[in-house]
Structure formats: C-alpha cells, structure tokens
Design a protein around this motif. Structure first.
Motif, mmCIF file in Angstrom:
data_model
loop_
_atom_site.group_PDB
_atom_site.id
_atom_site.type_symbol
_atom_site.label_atom_id
_atom_site.label_comp_id
_atom_site.label_asym_id
_atom_site.label_seq_id
_atom_site.Cartn_x
_atom_site.Cartn_y
_atom_site.Cartn_z
ATOM 1 N N MET A 246 61.562 74.837 46.205
ATOM 2 C CA MET A 246 62.526 75.704 46.880
ATOM 3 C C MET A 246 62.488 77.115 46.312
ATOM 4 N N ALA A 247 62.392 77.214 45.004
ATOM 5 C CA ALA A 247 62.374 78.533 44.365
ATOM 6 C C ALA A 247 61.170 79.334 44.816
ATOM 7 N N LYS A 248 60.006 78.700 44.885
ATOM 8 C CA LYS A 248 58.802 79.390 45.316
ATOM 9 C C LYS A 248 58.914 79.826 46.768
ATOM 10 N N HIS A 249 59.472 78.946 47.606
ATOM 11 C CA HIS A 249 59.630 79.264 49.026
ATOM 12 C C HIS A 249 60.532 80.484 49.205
ATOM 13 N N GLU A 250 61.658 80.483 48.499
ATOM 14 C CA GLU A 250 62.592 81.605 48.605
ATOM 15 C C GLU A 250 61.960 82.889 48.069
ATOM 16 N N THR A 251 61.177 82.760 47.021
ATOM 17 C CA THR A 251 60.577 83.936 46.431
ATOM 18 C C THR A 251 59.547 84.557 47.367
ATOM 19 N N LYS A 252 58.759 83.727 48.042
ATOM 20 C CA LYS A 252 57.772 84.249 48.993
ATOM 21 C C LYS A 252 58.460 84.946 50.154
ATOM 22 N N ASP A 253 59.547 84.373 50.640
ATOM 23 C CA ASP A 253 60.318 85.028 51.709
ATOM 24 C C ASP A 253 60.799 86.394 51.243
ATOM 25 N N ASP A 254 61.349 86.418 50.024
ATOM 26 C CA ASP A 254 61.862 87.678 49.492
ATOM 27 C C ASP A 254 60.751 88.709 49.355
ATOM 28 N N MET A 255 59.582 88.272 48.924
ATOM 29 C CA MET A 255 58.473 89.202 48.720
ATOM 30 C C MET A 255 58.047 89.865 50.019
ATOM 31 N N VAL A 256 57.942 89.088 51.098
ATOM 32 C CA VAL A 256 57.520 89.642 52.382
ATOM 33 C C VAL A 256 58.572 90.612 52.908
ATOM 34 N N PHE A 257 59.840 90.202 52.839
ATOM 35 C CA PHE A 257 60.895 91.068 53.354
ATOM 36 C C PHE A 257 61.039 92.328 52.495
ATOM 37 N N ASN A 258 60.911 92.182 51.180
ATOM 38 C CA ASN A 258 61.001 93.353 50.303
ATOM 39 C C ASN A 258 59.845 94.317 50.547
ATOM 40 N N ASN A 259 58.667 93.767 50.836
ATOM 41 C CA ASN A 259 57.527 94.628 51.152
ATOM 42 C C ASN A 259 57.770 95.383 52.459
ATOM 43 N N ILE A 283 57.897 91.023 58.866
ATOM 44 C CA ILE A 283 59.228 91.069 58.277
ATOM 45 C C ILE A 283 59.580 89.769 57.579
ATOM 46 N N SER A 284 58.807 88.708 57.839
ATOM 47 C CA SER A 284 59.070 87.392 57.265
ATOM 48 C C SER A 284 57.747 86.669 57.067
ATOM 49 N N ARG A 285 57.720 85.711 56.161
ATOM 50 C CA ARG A 285 56.513 84.904 55.971
ATOM 51 C C ARG A 285 56.410 83.811 57.022
ATOM 52 N N ASP A 355 60.751 86.844 64.673
ATOM 53 C CA ASP A 355 62.171 87.080 64.423
ATOM 54 C C ASP A 355 62.403 87.361 62.950
ATOM 55 N N VAL A 356 63.627 87.818 62.630
ATOM 56 C CA VAL A 356 63.972 88.002 61.231
ATOM 57 C C VAL A 356 64.033 86.640 60.572
ATOM 58 N N ALA A 357 63.928 86.621 59.243
ATOM 59 C CA ALA A 357 63.723 85.365 58.509
ATOM 60 C C ALA A 357 64.746 84.299 58.844
ATOM 61 N N GLY A 358 66.012 84.688 58.988
ATOM 62 C CA GLY A 358 67.052 83.698 59.215
ATOM 63 C C GLY A 358 67.012 83.079 60.595
#
Length: 361
Positions: A246-259, A283-285, A355-358
């Motif tokens: 879960m942590a890795k999944h959330e981190t990858k999402d954050d990385m794409v959106f932050n980029n 905007i999302s992975r 779409d956006v990540a959510g």
C-alpha cells in the motif's frame, strides 16, 4: 504552432475580436462554433453524436498545427455537454478530427490571411460555407435539416431545431423575414469562446534531480514500514507485506501527481501542452494507455502523441453544476504518425481521457 517534433509549446486563453476566430484566420481557439478549415468532407451530424447518450456534441476546441507535408492543418475536438457521460473513463463522449489543405486550394488565398476585420456593424456570423453547404444555427456544424415553414434556417438535428424554435425562431419565422438581420441568440449550448495563443515552455526550474525525489520517497517508505509487523486501518489488520504494498502504491501516485504539479507550476494558467512526437504529462499513474491501447490510423500507420488539453480549461468553460459536471484530468490527442493525406476529408483521430487519481477506474 510548433512544427518541430517534440518542441513543447504551452497554450493560453485570451479574448480577441470575433473576426480573428474566423476560418480565414486559421485560428487556434476554444468554444463558440467551429472555424472549419476545409469545406469538403465536413463531418455529418451522425458522426458528431455522443457515443453514450447519442446527443449532438459541442465544439470544444481546435488547434492549428501545420507540419511537414501540410501547409494548413487543424485538429478539432468535440465533446458531449451531458455531465453524466463524463463519468466514464473511456472517451466515448469525445470526437477528434484532423483536416489539412495544401497552400494552393479552392477556399483560401495563396497569400497570408487578411489583417483587418469586416466593416463595423457587419454581422460576423455566417451559417453558410463558400461551397454552399448550410450550417446549424445552434452549433455551427452541418445543418441538413431546414425549417419547413421559412426554409431559411438550418439545423443539425431535431434537438437543435427545437432549442432554437423555443428560444427565438418561433417569434420570427415567416416567409418574409430576413435571416441576415436577426441577431443570433445564446442557446446555452456553446462553450465560451477564446483564442488560444502559444509560447515555448520555459524549462527553468525543471532541473531538479529526479534521483533526489526518488531518494526522498525511499526514506519516507522506510519510516512508514519500520513501524512493525501489523497495523490496523479502518478495523482491518494489515501484515507487513500488505502495508509495504500500500505504501509503495500511494507513493507512486504521489510521485506522478507531484510531477504534474511541478511541471505546470511556472505557468499554472496553461490549458494546452503541444509536443508532437513527445510524451503526455499524466496527472495519475492510473489509466495510462499502453501502445496497444492507441489504435492505428485508418491508413495503417501508428498514431503518436500530439497535444493534451489540461484540466485548467474547465475553469473557463462554465460547466460547474450542483449535479454532474463535465470533468477530466488529461485529454491526450494522438494523430497519424505519417500525417496521411486528409485532403477532401476530416480524418478521425484518437483521444485518451485520463481522470484525476481519485476518479480513475
């Protein structure tokens, strides 16, 4: 517009005189009615219907983008106005067309476009092409349907005929009325109209090391995972492997959106990114297309990325509502890599909606 592969240009909206958005000016623009390039092969109404609800699509934008082998070349995007159709990640509520002409053609002058508009007071809106084809009074697309009483106004569909009848035409329809003297009303169907102006992307500030960002993320992961064997989230016990996943999944999402955020930070008002042959800024992975997801052109050649429409455009379209609204994260347009001849036709191209990540599936 850029003609060199992978040169990045950003598009911004600005208000301008209406005549500058006419076909003869070869505009890039958002909203209003389409400024058709070629007059032959303009899409029929049946080709401009939503793939979900079947209603007529509204013109969203067009980008004038000449390239090798095409002196004039424009990409058109149409979309459904029904907000509920935009809940789907698939882009069935969008249509994309490419049209191009040689410098010597039957519609436009060989020289540059005129630098002045029509005389003051002259009506700028025309619902007839030079070739004689009539356009819908509501949306500006082909209008094969004619008012059966006056035979002076045309529509693409019964939907738009009824819309105009209720709002205006019922009051003025007669065999004697002069359609050229009737002001065109706002039917509430078109998007607000703006010119798209472009400038090269300023790469300053993009030199930050991706390795540093990856290192920061790795340290963050380590801190989280060092907490131990089990953690309870919403009453569900997670072992160490599940927590790490879960942590890795959330981190990858954050990385794409932050980029994504980092890339637009210098120019937050950009509504379009043009980079033919380059790569989209996702905007999302989630829901990123693979090569097999991008269909080949009808000529048999692969399609490549040309430009993307940014979510910032939604702020200018006046589509917010308490119910369902038009929405997207990224609209990525892919066109024929060989830029096959589309003379005397409007070639269908491909759009991928992310779409956006959510909201992604």
């Amino acid at each position: 517009m850029a003609t060199v592969s992978q040169v990045k240009e950003l598009g911004f909206l600005q208000e301008t005189d209406a005549w500058r958005l006419h076909s003869s000016q070869f505009p890039s623009k958002v909203g209003g009615r389409p400024a058709w390039l070629g007059e032959v092969g303009v899409p029929e109404p049946a080709a401009l219907q939503c793939g979900l609800c079947g209603k007529p699509l509204a013109f969203l934008l067009q980008v004038y983008a000449p390239c090798a082998g095409s002196f004039h070349r424009t990409i058109f995007i149409f979309c459904c106005r029904n907000g509920s159709c935009h809940r789907e990640s698939e882009a069935q509520c969008f249509k994309v067309y490419r049209n191009q002409l040689p410098r010597k053609n039957d519609t436009y002058s060989y020289g540059p476009p005129p630098e002045t508009g029509p005389p003051d007071g002259e009506d700028c809106i025309s619902f007839q092409l030079k070739c004689g084809l009539r356009l819908c009074r509501v949306c500006g697309c082909l209008g094969p349907k004619t008012c059966s009483k006056c035979h002076k106004v045309n529509y693409c569909s019964k939907d738009h005929q009824l819309m105009d009848w209720k709002l205006q035409h019922k009051k003025v329809c007669s065999e004697q009325f002069d359609v050229s003297n009737i002001e065109v009303v706002d039917h509430g169907f078109l998007f607000p109209e703006f010119e798209i102006v472009t400038e090269p992307e300023d790469m300053e500030g993009d030199s930050g090391s991706q390795d540093e960002e990856d290192e920061t993320v790795t340290e963050h992961d380590t801190q989280i995972l060092s907490a131990g064997i089990e953690t309870s989230v919403d009453g569900v016990n997670l072992d160490e492997k599940e927590l790490e996943s879960m942590a890795k999944h959330e981190t990858k999402d954050d990385m794409v959106f932050n980029n994504f955020k980092k890339s637009i930070a210098l120019e937050p008002e950009q509504v379009l990114r043009y980079s033919r042959g380059g790569d989209p800024l996702w905007i999302s992975r989630n829901h990123i297309p693979s090569e097999k997801d991008i269909p080949d052109c009808s000529c048999g050649m692969k399609r490549k990325f040309e430009f993307q429409v940014m979510p910032q455009l939604l702020n200018h379209l006046k589509v917010d509502s308490l119910g369902e609204s038009i929405d997207w994260g990224v609209l990525a347009v892919f066109t024929c890599a060989a830029n096959c001849s589309a003379e005397n036709q409007y070639a269908t191209e491909f759009l991928w909606k992310q779409d956006v990540a959510g909201d992604t599936l």
